[in-house]
Design a protein around this motif. Structure first.
Motif, mmCIF file in Angstrom:
data_model
loop_
_atom_site.group_PDB
_atom_site.id
_atom_site.type_symbol
_atom_site.label_atom_id
_atom_site.label_comp_id
_atom_site.label_asym_id
_atom_site.label_seq_id
_atom_site.Cartn_x
_atom_site.Cartn_y
_atom_site.Cartn_z
ATOM 1 N N PRO A 92 43.353 52.870 70.400
ATOM 2 C CA PRO A 92 43.733 52.217 69.145
ATOM 3 C C PRO A 92 44.043 50.729 69.344
ATOM 4 N N GLY A 93 44.576 50.375 70.500
ATOM 5 C CA GLY A 93 44.862 48.960 70.780
ATOM 6 C C GLY A 93 43.613 48.107 70.781
ATOM 7 N N SER A 94 42.510 48.667 71.256
ATOM 8 C CA SER A 94 41.244 47.927 71.247
ATOM 9 C C SER A 94 40.762 47.700 69.820
ATOM 10 N N VAL A 95 40.927 48.702 68.973
ATOM 11 C CA VAL A 95 40.521 48.560 67.572
ATOM 12 C C VAL A 95 41.417 47.534 66.885
ATOM 13 N N ARG A 96 42.723 47.596 67.140
ATOM 14 C CA ARG A 96 43.646 46.622 66.545
ATOM 15 C C ARG A 96 43.290 45.205 66.978
ATOM 16 N N ALA A 97 42.921 45.038 68.234
ATOM 17 C CA ALA A 97 42.558 43.709 68.737
ATOM 18 C C ALA A 97 41.370 43.146 67.954
ATOM 19 N N VAL A 98 40.416 43.989 67.601
ATOM 20 C CA VAL A 98 39.257 43.538 66.820
ATOM 21 C C VAL A 98 39.695 43.181 65.404
ATOM 22 N N ILE A 99 40.467 44.044 64.782
ATOM 23 C CA ILE A 99 40.860 43.844 63.387
ATOM 24 C C ILE A 99 41.793 42.643 63.221
ATOM 25 N N TYR A 100 42.732 42.466 64.138
ATOM 26 C CA TYR A 100 43.714 41.405 63.997
ATOM 27 C C TYR A 100 43.311 40.086 64.653
ATOM 28 N N SER A 101 42.136 40.049 65.274
ATOM 29 C CA SER A 101 41.678 38.792 65.870
ATOM 30 C C SER A 101 41.375 37.793 64.760
ATOM 31 N N THR A 102 41.252 36.535 65.123
ATOM 32 C CA THR A 102 40.941 35.499 64.139
ATOM 33 C C THR A 102 39.668 35.847 63.381
ATOM 34 N N HIS A 103 38.654 36.290 64.105
ATOM 35 C CA HIS A 103 37.395 36.672 63.466
ATOM 36 C C HIS A 103 37.605 37.905 62.583
ATOM 37 N N GLY A 104 38.387 38.851 63.086
ATOM 38 C CA GLY A 104 38.612 40.096 62.359
ATOM 39 C C GLY A 104 39.365 39.911 61.052
ATOM 40 N N LYS A 105 40.321 38.983 61.039
ATOM 41 C CA LYS A 105 41.094 38.758 59.817
ATOM 42 C C LYS A 105 40.193 38.347 58.663
ATOM 43 N N ALA A 106 39.166 37.612 58.974
ATOM 44 C CA ALA A 106 38.232 37.189 57.930
ATOM 45 C C ALA A 106 37.255 38.300 57.565
ATOM 46 N N ALA A 107 37.066 39.253 58.448
ATOM 47 C CA ALA A 107 36.042 40.274 58.239
ATOM 48 C C ALA A 107 36.572 41.579 57.666
ATOM 49 N N PHE A 108 37.861 41.874 57.839
ATOM 50 C CA PHE A 108 38.404 43.160 57.422
ATOM 51 C C PHE A 108 39.405 43.024 56.286
ATOM 52 N N ALA A 109 39.356 43.995 55.375
ATOM 53 C CA ALA A 109 40.329 44.095 54.294
ATOM 54 C C ALA A 109 41.250 45.261 54.610
ATOM 55 N N GLY A 110 42.534 45.079 54.364
ATOM 56 C CA GLY A 110 43.499 46.142 54.623
ATOM 57 C C GLY A 110 44.230 46.549 53.367
ATOM 58 N N ARG A 111 44.681 47.791 53.355
ATOM 59 C CA ARG A 111 45.495 48.292 52.247
ATOM 60 C C ARG A 111 46.437 49.353 52.785
ATOM 61 N N LYS A 112 47.489 49.653 52.005
ATOM 62 C CA LYS A 112 48.396 50.721 52.396
ATOM 63 C C LYS A 112 47.688 52.060 52.252
ATOM 64 N N HIS A 113 47.987 52.958 53.168
ATOM 65 C CA HIS A 113 47.397 54.302 53.121
ATOM 66 C C HIS A 113 47.967 55.035 51.909
ATOM 67 N N PRO A 114 47.134 55.696 51.106
ATOM 68 C CA PRO A 114 47.630 56.364 49.894
ATOM 69 C C PRO A 114 48.633 57.484 50.153
ATOM 70 N N GLN A 115 48.479 58.227 51.264
ATOM 71 C CA GLN A 115 49.376 59.344 51.539
ATOM 72 C C GLN A 115 50.438 59.040 52.593
ATOM 73 N N ARG A 116 50.245 58.025 53.387
ATOM 74 C CA ARG A 116 51.190 57.714 54.479
ATOM 75 C C ARG A 116 51.713 56.294 54.308
ATOM 76 N N PRO A 117 52.932 56.149 53.808
ATOM 77 C CA PRO A 117 53.453 54.829 53.459
ATOM 78 C C PRO A 117 53.541 53.832 54.628
ATOM 79 N N LYS A 118 53.674 54.312 55.854
ATOM 80 C CA LYS A 118 53.777 53.396 56.989
ATOM 81 C C LYS A 118 52.417 53.065 57.601
ATOM 82 N N ALA A 119 51.380 53.745 57.148
ATOM 83 C CA ALA A 119 50.043 53.539 57.720
ATOM 84 C C ALA A 119 49.243 52.554 56.865
#
Length: 130
Positions: A92-119
């Motif tokens: 999961p850390g490798s996936v987070r590194a991609v999503i939260y990288s400078t390039h990733g921030k521009a490429a990915f959209a995030g939202r709160k999980h509908p069933q899990r408030p902390k996810a």
């Protein structure tokens, strides 16, 4: 004489380790060939300093390309980091590194999980880009 005996003992230990590596590699001739090339390329194969990664040599696709392909091949679903990691067989850390990288921030959209408030769930902003 003690120094010579200690040297011989050290070499015997290394020889035993080399035999163990040989036994492991016997089942994978492709990996064995790569290991031989690394050892031969390092000189005499007796260097005690570990070899660093050779710049520019990479086997297979990068983690970034694998994460992007995950979303594109599945129709860009909203998924958690853990779901991507499990599907790709990476941490999961490798996936987070991609999503939260400078390039990733521009490429990915995030939202709160509908069933899990902390996810949080993610998807590509532009499925054709990236």
């Amino acid at each position: 004489m003690d120094r010579i005996n200690a040297l011989i003992k050290g070499l015997e230990k290394r020889a035993e380790q080399a035999r163990q590596v040989r036994d492991v590699l016997a089942d994978d001739p492709v990996l064995a060939e790569r290991v031989v090339r690394i050892i031969v390329g390092s000189g005499n194969g007796t260097a005690s300093k570990p070899l660093g990664r050779v710049r520019g040599q990479r086997e297979g696709r990068t983690v970034v390309s694998r994460v992007y392909a995950f979303f594109k091949e599945r129709g860009n679903p909203w998924v958690t980091v853990d779901q991507v990691a499990e599907a790709l067989g990476i941490t999961p850390g490798s996936v987070r590194a991609v999503i939260y990288s400078t390039h990733g921030k521009a490429a990915f959209a995030g939202r709160k999980h509908p069933q899990r408030p902390k996810a949080k769930q993610w998807q590509l902003k532009d499925i054709d880009g990236g």
